[in-house]
Design a protein around this motif. Structure first.
Motif, PDB file in Angstrom:
ATOM      1  N   ASN A  42      87.105  16.381  32.997  1.00 43.91           N
ATOM      2  CA  ASN A  42      88.166  17.143  31.913  1.00 43.91           C
ATOM      3  C   ASN A  42      87.523  17.293  30.705  1.00 43.91           C
ATOM      4  O   ASN A  42      86.430  16.532  30.235  1.00 43.91           O
ATOM      5  N   ALA A  43      88.252  17.984  29.892  1.00 49.39           N
ATOM      6  CA  ALA A  43      87.656  18.291  28.444  1.00 49.39           C
ATOM      7  C   ALA A  43      87.384  17.111  27.652  1.00 49.39           C
ATOM      8  O   ALA A  43      86.342  17.094  26.861  1.00 49.39           O
ATOM      9  N   GLU A  44      88.308  16.257  27.737  1.00 47.18           N
ATOM     10  CA  GLU A  44      88.158  14.893  26.765  1.00 47.18           C
ATOM     11  C   GLU A  44      86.916  14.226  27.096  1.00 47.18           C
ATOM     12  O   GLU A  44      86.006  13.899  26.193  1.00 47.18           O
ATOM     13  N   ASP A  45      86.575  13.980  28.391  1.00 46.07           N
ATOM     14  CA  ASP A  45      85.237  13.204  28.716  1.00 46.07           C
ATOM     15  C   ASP A  45      84.145  14.182  28.579  1.00 46.07           C
ATOM     16  O   ASP A  45      82.929  13.496  28.110  1.00 46.07           O
ATOM     17  N   LEU A  46      84.284  15.428  28.612  1.00 44.56           N
ATOM     18  CA  LEU A  46      82.965  16.223  28.156  1.00 44.56           C
ATOM     19  C   LEU A  46      82.990  16.343  26.695  1.00 44.56           C
ATOM     20  O   LEU A  46      81.437  16.253  26.305  1.00 44.56           O
ATOM     21  N   VAL A  47      83.759  16.214  25.873  1.00 46.92           N
ATOM     22  CA  VAL A  47      83.623  16.001  24.585  1.00 46.92           C
ATOM     23  C   VAL A  47      83.058  14.954  24.134  1.00 46.92           C
ATOM     24  O   VAL A  47      82.034  14.714  23.321  1.00 46.92           O
ATOM     25  N   ASN A  48      83.213  13.822  24.816  1.00 50.27           N
ATOM     26  CA  ASN A  48      82.819  12.449  24.559  1.00 50.27           C
ATOM     27  C   ASN A  48      81.295  12.385  24.937  1.00 50.27           C
ATOM     28  O   ASN A  48      80.399  11.911  24.240  1.00 50.27           O
ATOM     29  N   ASP A  49      80.917  13.031  26.034  1.00 46.11           N
ATOM     30  CA  ASP A  49      79.433  13.159  26.333  1.00 46.11           C
ATOM     31  C   ASP A  49      78.664  13.920  25.692  1.00 46.11           C
ATOM     32  O   ASP A  49      77.573  13.549  25.137  1.00 46.11           O
ATOM     33  N   LEU A  50      79.246  15.031  25.120  1.00 46.96           N
ATOM     34  CA  LEU A  50      78.567  15.957  24.174  1.00 46.96           C
ATOM     35  C   LEU A  50      78.318  15.134  22.780  1.00 46.96           C
ATOM     36  O   LEU A  50      77.185  15.231  22.243  1.00 46.96           O
ATOM     37  N   HIS A  51      79.398  14.335  22.574  1.00 44.96           N
ATOM     38  CA  HIS A  51      79.067  13.630  21.234  1.00 44.96           C
ATOM     39  C   HIS A  51      78.072  12.522  20.989  1.00 44.96           C
ATOM     40  O   HIS A  51      77.315  12.356  20.415  1.00 44.96           O
ATOM     41  N   HIS A  52      78.172  11.980  22.506  1.00 41.99           N
ATOM     42  CA  HIS A  52      77.174  11.069  22.827  1.00 41.99           C
ATOM     43  C   HIS A  52      75.787  11.615  22.775  1.00 41.99           C
ATOM     44  O   HIS A  52      74.843  10.965  21.909  1.00 41.99           O
ATOM     45  N   ALA A  53      75.528  12.793  23.264  1.00 43.15           N
ATOM     46  CA  ALA A  53      74.432  13.411  23.253  1.00 43.15           C
ATOM     47  C   ALA A  53      74.065  13.823  21.964  1.00 43.15           C
ATOM     48  O   ALA A  53      72.722  13.631  21.485  1.00 43.15           O
ATOM     49  N   LEU A  54      74.754  14.146  21.241  1.00 41.61           N
ATOM     50  CA  LEU A  54      74.363  14.837  20.008  1.00 41.61           C
ATOM     51  C   LEU A  54      73.977  13.611  18.978  1.00 41.61           C
ATOM     52  O   LEU A  54      73.063  13.652  18.198  1.00 41.61           O
ATOM     53  N   SER A  55      74.782  12.348  19.094  1.00 41.51           N
ATOM     54  CA  SER A  55      74.550  11.440  18.493  1.00 41.51           C
ATOM     55  C   SER A  55      73.147  10.785  18.584  1.00 41.51           C
ATOM     56  O   SER A  55      72.396  10.497  17.630  1.00 41.51           O
ATOM     57  N   ARG A  56      72.579  10.703  19.810  1.00 43.59           N
ATOM     58  CA  ARG A  56      71.468  10.148  20.120  1.00 43.59           C
ATOM     59  C   ARG A  56      70.264  11.007  19.825  1.00 43.59           C
ATOM     60  O   ARG A  56      69.358  10.376  19.342  1.00 43.59           O
ATOM     61  N   LEU A  57      70.656  12.255  19.770  1.00 42.14           N
ATOM     62  CA  LEU A  57      69.647  13.245  19.484  1.00 42.14           C
ATOM     63  C   LEU A  57      69.423  12.946  17.906  1.00 42.14           C
ATOM     64  O   LEU A  57      68.309  13.000  17.280  1.00 42.14           O
TER      65      LEU A  57
END
Length: 184
Positions: free
Chosen positions: A47-62
């Motif tokens: 779902n969109a909420e989980d994908l936003v969370n995964d994107l946020h995590h990937a951006l933060s890690r980068l």
């Protein structure tokens, strides 16, 4: 639903090695890939909420990882956004995540999808293969890194034109071998 991260990562790595680097679609990709500074993150969001969370995590890690350890990241989305138009619409949400997290101007998102289609092209137009990948992918790029490689590359504006010409020169059999997921 695709859940085997090893299979997904292997298919994405094959695309990177054979198409992106092998064909020179991105002349800057070989070095970070060889130096193992490319992260492949698989999102199992449904779902969109989980994908936003995964994107946020990937951006933060980068953002939090030194470029000497992590140059760029690919967020692979095997279970969502299979329809290219849904994927394209979600890019607006991804851009909003960049803005909200203050990453705009620091990180950019390049888009890849198995059915990628540039505006004004037919679905079967070979130029679309320049942005086709085995799964929907958000490629997270550091703006500083992009600027550095572009500054040292002669005539970077010619890269897209060269890539389109290369795709148009390839026969159907070669395209099928490099991009089998586009012919299922």
């Amino acid at each position: 639903m695709i859940t085997d991260n090893d299979v997904i990562e292997r298919e994405v790595r094959r695309w990177l090695t054979d198409a992106v680097v092998g064909l020179g679609l991105c002349p800057f990709a070989a070095k970070p890939l060889q130096e193992m500074r490319v992260a492949i993150d698989v999102s199992h969001a449904s779902n969109a909420e989980d994908l936003v969370n995964d994107l946020h995590h990937a951006l933060s890690r980068l953002e939090e990882t030194a470029v000497s350890k992590l140059e760029t990241s690919l967020l692979v989305i095997p279970n969502m956004l299979q329809d290219f138009y849904d994927y394209n619409d979600f890019l607006e949400i991804a851009d909003a995540v960049l803005q909200e997290g203050s990453w705009e101007g620091e990180i950019q998102i390049a888009s890849f999808h198995p059915d990628y289609q540039f505006a004004g092209t037919e679905k079967v137009d070979p130029e679309n293969f320049t942005n086709r990948a085995p799964y929907p992918v958000f490629h997270l790029l550091r703006e500083d890194s992009v600027e550095q490689v572009l500054a040292s590359y002669p005539d970077p504006e010619s890269i897209p034109e060269r890539n389109v010409a290369l795709m148009r020169e390839m026969d159907h059999k070669s395209l099928r071998a490099l991009f089998p997921y586009c012919f299922k």
